[in-house]
Design an enzyme around this catalytic site. Structure first.
Site, PDB file in Angstrom:
ATOM      1  N   ASP A  76       0.815  -1.222   0.000  1.00 14.96           N
ATOM      2  CA  ASP A  76       0.000   0.000   0.000  1.00 14.96           C
ATOM      3  C   ASP A  76       0.847   1.271   0.000  1.00 14.96           C
ATOM      4  O   ASP A  76       0.472   2.278   0.586  1.00 14.96           O
ATOM      5  CB  ASP A  76      -0.953   0.021   1.216  1.00 14.96           C
ATOM      6  N   LYS A  79       2.704   1.936  -5.066  1.00 18.12           N
ATOM      7  CA  LYS A  79       3.539   1.442  -6.168  1.00 18.12           C
ATOM      8  C   LYS A  79       2.718   1.159  -7.423  1.00 18.12           C
ATOM      9  O   LYS A  79       3.258   1.108  -8.525  1.00 18.12           O
ATOM     10  CB  LYS A  79       4.303   0.189  -5.743  1.00 18.12           C
ATOM     11  N   GLY A 103      -2.937  -6.504  -5.081  1.00 14.91           N
ATOM     12  CA  GLY A 103      -2.998  -6.033  -6.457  1.00 14.91           C
ATOM     13  C   GLY A 103      -2.784  -4.536  -6.521  1.00 14.91           C
ATOM     14  O   GLY A 103      -2.328  -3.918  -5.555  1.00 14.91           O
ATOM     15  N   HIS A 104      -3.130  -3.965  -7.645  1.00 22.01           N
ATOM     16  CA  HIS A 104      -2.901  -2.549  -7.870  1.00 22.01           C
ATOM     17  C   HIS A 104      -4.165  -1.867  -8.355  1.00 22.01           C
ATOM     18  O   HIS A 104      -4.967  -2.458  -9.068  1.00 22.01           O
ATOM     19  CB  HIS A 104      -1.798  -2.349  -8.926  1.00 22.01           C
ATOM     20  N   GLN A 285       2.307  -6.830  -2.581  1.00 22.68           N
ATOM     21  CA  GLN A 285       2.684  -6.566  -1.197  1.00 22.68           C
ATOM     22  C   GLN A 285       3.994  -5.759  -1.132  1.00 22.68           C
ATOM     23  O   GLN A 285       4.227  -4.898  -1.967  1.00 22.68           O
ATOM     24  CB  GLN A 285       2.797  -7.879  -0.398  1.00 22.68           C
TER      25      GLN A 285
END
Length: 306
Positions: A76, A79, A103-104, A285
Site C-alpha cells: 500500500d 507502487k 494487487g494494484h 505486497q
C-alpha cells in the site's frame, strides 16, 4: 541494486539526480501515502513522482530492460501508480508472486480499476501480460476479473498464464479460515482467500497446477490424490468435505475458459529478454511482508523479493 525509501518530494527529486541512481539504474522505491491526511494530498504527491519520472525515465531503456517495482514497506505504498506509469513503456508486464490477496489500483481512461491477479499492462493491447509460475491463481476469481474488464470495454489485450502456476482450490479457502481461527488471539490477519494453503500444497507436492486443468486424465489423478489428504484435514477440523465429481467438473470448465491464455511462460519470458524487450516485473505486497525477509511471522505466503 540500489535501495532507497522515499517519504518526501525532496527525497525523490534528489534520488532521480543522484549518482547512485545514474550508476545502478535499478531502483526499488517506496513512498508512504499514509502520512497524508487526505486522498487529494496523496494524489498530488504521486503526480509529482510521475512528473519526475516522465522527465528522467523517458523510456525504460534508460534504466534497464528488466525492472522490478516492489514496495519496501508492508504494501500500500502507492507502487501501483508507478507500475501504471512504467508499464506504459514496457513490452511485457509480469506478476511474479502472490495471488488475488493483493494487487494494484490503476487509472485508465479516467476510470479506476482494481486489479488483483491480472497484470497492470492489460489496458494496452501491445503489452504482453504474464501471470508467472510464482503465483497462486484462483481460476474462478481470475475469470471474474477478466469478465469485469470486458464488461467495461477492456477486450483487446494479451494475456499469458503459466501452466506451472499453482491453483487455489475451494478447500484451500476453507482451510485458510480454519487455520486462522485456530490461532486465537495470535491471528496473522490473512485474507482467507486460500493463498497460504495453496502455497503449502505446492511445496508439499500435492498441489494442482494451471496446466493440469487442461489435461482431464492427469487432473483427475491429481485431484483424487489431493482430496484424499485434504478431506482428512477438513474432517479433523469439523469442516464439510469436498466431492470429487463436483470439483472436477467445475475446474475442468475453468480450464477450458482459460485454455487460450495458458502456456509455458518461462519460454516466453526468456525469449523476450534475449531479444532485448523491456520487461517490467510488478511485485505484490512489499519487502516487509516477504516470507523470507519480512517481519515473520506477520508476513504474506510468498516472496515479493524473489
Amino acid at each position: 541494486m540500489y535501495l532507497k525509501i522515499c517519504h518526501s518530494h525532496a527525497e525523490i527529486k534528489n534520488l532521480f539526480f543522484s549518482e547512485a541512481y545514474v550508476k545502478n539504474k535499478f531502483v526499488l522505491m517506496s513512498f508512504c501515502q499514509k502520512k497524508y491526511n487526505n486522498n487529494e494530498q496523496s494524489e498530488s504527491f504521486i503526480s509529482h513522482i510521475s512528473c519526475l519520472a516522465s522527465k528522467h525515465l523517458k523510456n525504460m531503456s534508460e534504466i534497464n530492460n528488466t525492472l522490478v517495482v516492489v514496495g519496501v514497506q508492508w504494501g500500500d505504498e502507492g507502487k501501483g501508480k508507478m507500475t501504471d506509469y512504467l508499464g506504459q513503456k514496457a513490452d511485457v508486464v509480469v506478476r511474479y508472486q502472490g495471488g488475488n490477496n493483493a494487487g494494484h489500483t490503476i487509472t485508465f481512461g479516467g476510470n479506476k480499476y482494481a486489479l488483483q491477479s491480472i497484470p497492470s499492462g492489460v489496458f494496452n493491447p501491445h503489452i504482453k501480460n504474464v501471470m508467472a509460475n510464482g503465483m497462486v491463481i484462483n481460476p474462478k476469481a481470475a475469470i471474474a476479473e477478466l469478465e469485469g474488464l470486458k464488461q467495461r470495454g477492456i477486450t483487446d489485450f494479451q494475456l499469458f498464464i503459466s501452466d506451472r502456476a499453482a491453483v487455489i482450490m475451494p478447500y484451500h479457502i476453507a482451510l485458510d479460515g480454519a487455520y486462522e481461527a485456530l490461532k486465537g488471539g495470535k491471528q496473522i490477519g490473512t485474507t482467507k482467500k486460500g493463498i497460504g494453503p495453496a502455497y503449502c500444497d505446492k511445496y508439499s507436492r500435492v498441489g494442482i497446477r494451471i496446466g493440469d486443468l487442461i489435461d482431464p486424465e492427469y487432473f483427475a489423478e491429481r485431484l483424487r490424490d489431493a482430496l484424499t489428504q485434504k478431506n482428512v484435514e477438513l474432517r479433523a477440523l469439523g469442516l464439510e468435505e469436498f466431492d470429487f465429481d463436483t470439483l472436477y467438473k467445475e475446474f475442468l470448465a475453468y480450464g477450458e475458459i482459460l485454455r487460450p491464455y495458458i502456456c509455458d511462460t518461462s519460454i516466453l519470458l526468456n525469449k523476450e529478454i534475449e531479444e532485448g524487450k523491456k520487461v517490467l516485473f510488478e511485485g505484490a505486497q512489499g519487502v516487509m511482508l516477504c516470507i523470507e525477509n519480512g517481519t515473520y511471522p506477520f508476513v504474506t505466503s510468498s516472496s515479493p523479493t524473489a
